[in-house]
Design a protein around this motif. Sequence first.
Motif, PDB file in Angstrom:
ATOM      1  N   ALA A   1      57.517  39.198  31.187  1.00 25.16           N
ATOM      2  CA  ALA A   1      56.871  38.973  29.889  1.00 25.16           C
ATOM      3  C   ALA A   1      56.431  40.500  29.230  1.00 25.16           C
ATOM      4  N   PRO A   2      56.381  40.400  28.077  1.00 26.30           N
ATOM      5  CA  PRO A   2      55.657  41.676  27.509  1.00 26.30           C
ATOM      6  C   PRO A   2      54.391  41.972  27.703  1.00 26.30           C
ATOM      7  N   MET A   3      54.093  42.900  28.352  1.00 28.10           N
ATOM      8  CA  MET A   3      52.688  43.490  28.864  1.00 28.10           C
ATOM      9  C   MET A   3      52.323  44.998  28.655  1.00 28.10           C
ATOM     10  N   PRO A   4      51.187  45.333  28.574  1.00 25.71           N
ATOM     11  CA  PRO A   4      50.819  46.663  28.306  1.00 25.71           C
ATOM     12  C   PRO A   4      50.956  47.405  29.784  1.00 25.71           C
ATOM     13  N   ALA A   5      51.518  48.621  29.402  1.00 21.78           N
ATOM     14  CA  ALA A   5      51.572  49.213  30.799  1.00 21.78           C
ATOM     15  C   ALA A   5      50.592  49.447  31.584  1.00 21.78           C
ATOM     16  N   GLY A   6      50.525  49.434  32.633  1.00 21.62           N
ATOM     17  CA  GLY A   6      49.422  49.514  33.727  1.00 21.62           C
ATOM     18  C   GLY A   6      49.557  48.891  35.033  1.00 21.62           C
ATOM     19  N   THR A   7      48.578  48.884  35.890  1.00 23.53           N
ATOM     20  CA  THR A   7      49.012  48.447  37.274  1.00 23.53           C
ATOM     21  C   THR A   7      48.315  47.198  37.601  1.00 23.53           C
ATOM     22  N   TYR A   8      48.998  45.973  37.762  1.00 19.16           N
ATOM     23  CA  TYR A   8      48.487  44.570  37.772  1.00 19.16           C
ATOM     24  C   TYR A   8      48.290  44.173  39.262  1.00 19.16           C
ATOM     25  N   ARG A   9      47.401  43.141  39.473  1.00 22.77           N
ATOM     26  CA  ARG A   9      47.481  42.707  40.784  1.00 22.77           C
ATOM     27  C   ARG A   9      47.452  40.915  40.657  1.00 22.77           C
ATOM     28  N   GLN A  10      47.502  40.277  41.575  1.00 23.10           N
ATOM     29  CA  GLN A  10      47.451  38.933  41.519  1.00 23.10           C
ATOM     30  C   GLN A  10      46.177  38.538  42.240  1.00 23.10           C
ATOM     31  N   ILE A  11      45.564  37.603  41.478  1.00 23.49           N
ATOM     32  CA  ILE A  11      44.163  37.550  41.974  1.00 23.49           C
ATOM     33  C   ILE A  11      43.640  35.997  41.443  1.00 23.49           C
ATOM     34  N   SER A  12      42.791  35.433  42.238  1.00 23.94           N
ATOM     35  CA  SER A  12      42.241  34.249  42.136  1.00 23.94           C
ATOM     36  C   SER A  12      40.787  34.346  41.501  1.00 23.94           C
ATOM     37  N   GLY A  13      40.318  33.135  41.012  1.00 21.58           N
ATOM     38  CA  GLY A  13      39.177  33.224  39.966  1.00 21.58           C
ATOM     39  C   GLY A  13      37.995  33.577  41.017  1.00 21.58           C
ATOM     40  N   ASN A  14      37.851  32.999  42.172  1.00 22.11           N
ATOM     41  CA  ASN A  14      36.894  33.247  43.008  1.00 22.11           C
ATOM     42  C   ASN A  14      36.822  34.768  43.703  1.00 22.11           C
ATOM     43  N   THR A  15      38.014  35.203  43.728  1.00 21.74           N
ATOM     44  CA  THR A  15      38.112  36.843  44.115  1.00 21.74           C
ATOM     45  C   THR A  15      37.527  37.576  42.872  1.00 21.74           C
ATOM     46  N   ALA A  16      38.173  37.280  41.849  1.00 26.03           N
ATOM     47  CA  ALA A  16      37.703  38.192  40.565  1.00 26.03           C
ATOM     48  C   ALA A  16      36.061  38.106  40.356  1.00 26.03           C
ATOM     49  N   LEU A  17      35.687  36.860  40.752  1.00 24.28           N
ATOM     50  CA  LEU A  17      33.922  36.534  40.539  1.00 24.28           C
ATOM     51  C   LEU A  17      33.426  37.502  41.540  1.00 24.28           C
ATOM     52  N   SER A  18      33.791  37.567  42.633  1.00 24.17           N
ATOM     53  CA  SER A  18      33.035  38.304  43.886  1.00 24.17           C
ATOM     54  C   SER A  18      33.015  39.763  43.521  1.00 24.17           C
ATOM     55  N   TYR A  19      34.295  40.325  43.003  1.00 27.07           N
ATOM     56  CA  TYR A  19      34.484  41.744  42.322  1.00 27.07           C
ATOM     57  C   TYR A  19      33.473  41.965  40.975  1.00 27.07           C
ATOM     58  N   GLY A  20      33.525  41.064  40.562  1.00 26.67           N
ATOM     59  CA  GLY A  20      32.492  41.080  39.274  1.00 26.67           C
ATOM     60  C   GLY A  20      30.993  41.481  39.752  1.00 26.67           C
ATOM     61  N   LEU A  21      30.583  40.419  40.702  1.00 24.91           N
ATOM     62  CA  LEU A  21      29.343  40.549  41.060  1.00 24.91           C
ATOM     63  C   LEU A  21      28.982  41.971  41.657  1.00 24.91           C
ATOM     64  N   MET A  22      29.800  42.289  42.414  1.00 27.42           N
ATOM     65  CA  MET A  22      29.867  43.656  43.160  1.00 27.42           C
ATOM     66  C   MET A  22      29.505  44.814  42.326  1.00 27.42           C
ATOM     67  N   ALA A  23      30.558  44.766  41.090  1.00 29.54           N
ATOM     68  CA  ALA A  23      30.423  45.743  40.160  1.00 29.54           C
ATOM     69  C   ALA A  23      29.133  45.603  39.320  1.00 29.54           C
ATOM     70  N   GLY A  24      28.729  44.297  38.901  1.00 29.10           N
ATOM     71  CA  GLY A  24      27.354  44.309  38.332  1.00 29.10           C
ATOM     72  C   GLY A  24      26.333  44.970  39.105  1.00 29.10           C
TER      73      GLY A  24
END
Length: 539
Positions: A225-248
């Motif tokens: 699929a066409p995507m902007p250049a960059g580094t991507y990772r496979q992630i679940s919603g709960n993991t992303a939520l955890s990282y967001g809380l840590m970042a905040g």
Amino acid sequence: MTNVRNIDRVVIRFAGDSGDGMQLTGDRFTADTAAIGNDFSTLPNFPAEIRAPAGTIAGVSSFQLHFADFDIRTPGDRPDVLVAMNPAALKANLRDLPRGAVIVADTHDFTTRNLAKVGYAANPLEDGSLGAFQVHALDLTGMTVGAVAAFGLGRKEASRSKNMFALGLLTWLYSRPTEGTEEFLSRKFASKPQIRDANIAAFRAGYAFGETTEAFTVRYEIAAAPMPAGTYRQISGNTALSYGLMAGAAKAGMPLYLGAYPITPASDVLHELSKAKHHGVTTFQAEDEIAAVGAALGASYGGALGVTSTSGPGVALKMETISLAVMLELPLVICDVQRAGPATGMPTKTEQADLFQVLYGRHGEAPVPVLAAQSPGDCFDIAVEAVRIALHLPHSGDSCCPTATWPTGPSRGWCRTCRRCPRSTPASPPKPTARTASSSPTCGTRSWLGLGPSPAPQAWSTGSAASRRPTRPATSPTIRTITSSWSSSAKPRSTASPPICPPWWWTTQALSGASRPTCSSSVGARPTGRSRPPCAESG
């Protein structure tokens, strides 16, 4: 010779007994799909009940994957390919298949006994009832046992690798890479060399079978699929939520405290944050949901960022403490990872049915902002925004995303975020000062989380308590999507007196799942009680 056909999308569902490894199979196929660069969406689906007897419809576990060469938003409704490991898996999923769909069935388990368990009087692979589909009846278990015979495993242990044989076959059929799965198996079973080698051998045997058999006349390819250049990772919603809380919490300069009780499907938040002790994260596994939110609220009182994660049943138990957080004006972030059904419900099934509960579920007048994520990746941004709102939501009434009203009660007299008034330099609270109609302490606009300065808060008049309330047009109760901007160009509605200090003591609830709204709020009647005075007044 096998022809290669280019297609733009496909939906595949792996289905079998709970012990057949369908979730692992789907996860590995997803990882290989991500490595190619396809856009994808997945739907794991496994029983919510205590494990049912093998071979029954109640015990069927499945994993669905939709991938394409364009942007997609759903895991799909009707699978183009079904891999069925037994008669129960076939019967449970057959009604979802469109005409012409591909069925890959393991004939080994289509015995008279297993057919009778699910109500088949005759073998559907042989009686012509599946004439509307492309059926490939293969002895996957038998070929797997033969492929791993050299490793000295018993027949029962050898047959457990049949999911890897099926994965190898589908990997060949849809032109997926093999290196990622082989490396994964080497890591996962590094301490069990015999099991590791057997699974890798079964995977390779399935791939080789696809290359050599004449059963499949077409092999498929789906471009990236066409995507902007960059580094991507496979992630679940709960993991992303955890990282967001840590970042905040990190950007706010505050320690993160999670009080949680294990509950599916929110337990992964507790699991993920428990690994982050070296990032200043404290996790507490409480004895129940009420104790969990109470501990989080206590942590907020002590100066930490209090967070609690749960699902619908847990939110119901936390309501009194959430109301207490609103009354005490302490920051609290509640993560509601929704699941299906009323009461205890179905823990492993997903549903978007908690919106009214989190908007209106509290007793008395205790409004809270509610944010909903639209995708697993969006859970990170929602978590950061929830922290920002919980700590720094300004007094701007209904017009500011996403509060329904403003807090009431006496002021602490100084900014608890920095422990001092933004206009002063001492690190201790300012001395109480008398508030007059001609003089009113003010606070400057501050920037937080690198998102630019907060909007200018609501100006206050200097008359009676009633006139000091921010004015707004009357509106009927409703639910709406807020699109207010957080730019620095926002202006107070009145210039009668300087703006007040942005408070930080707002409770925020984050709804996790595939909900589409970016932000919803309830609009109710104007609150009663004493209005919030400027930041330097002692309460």
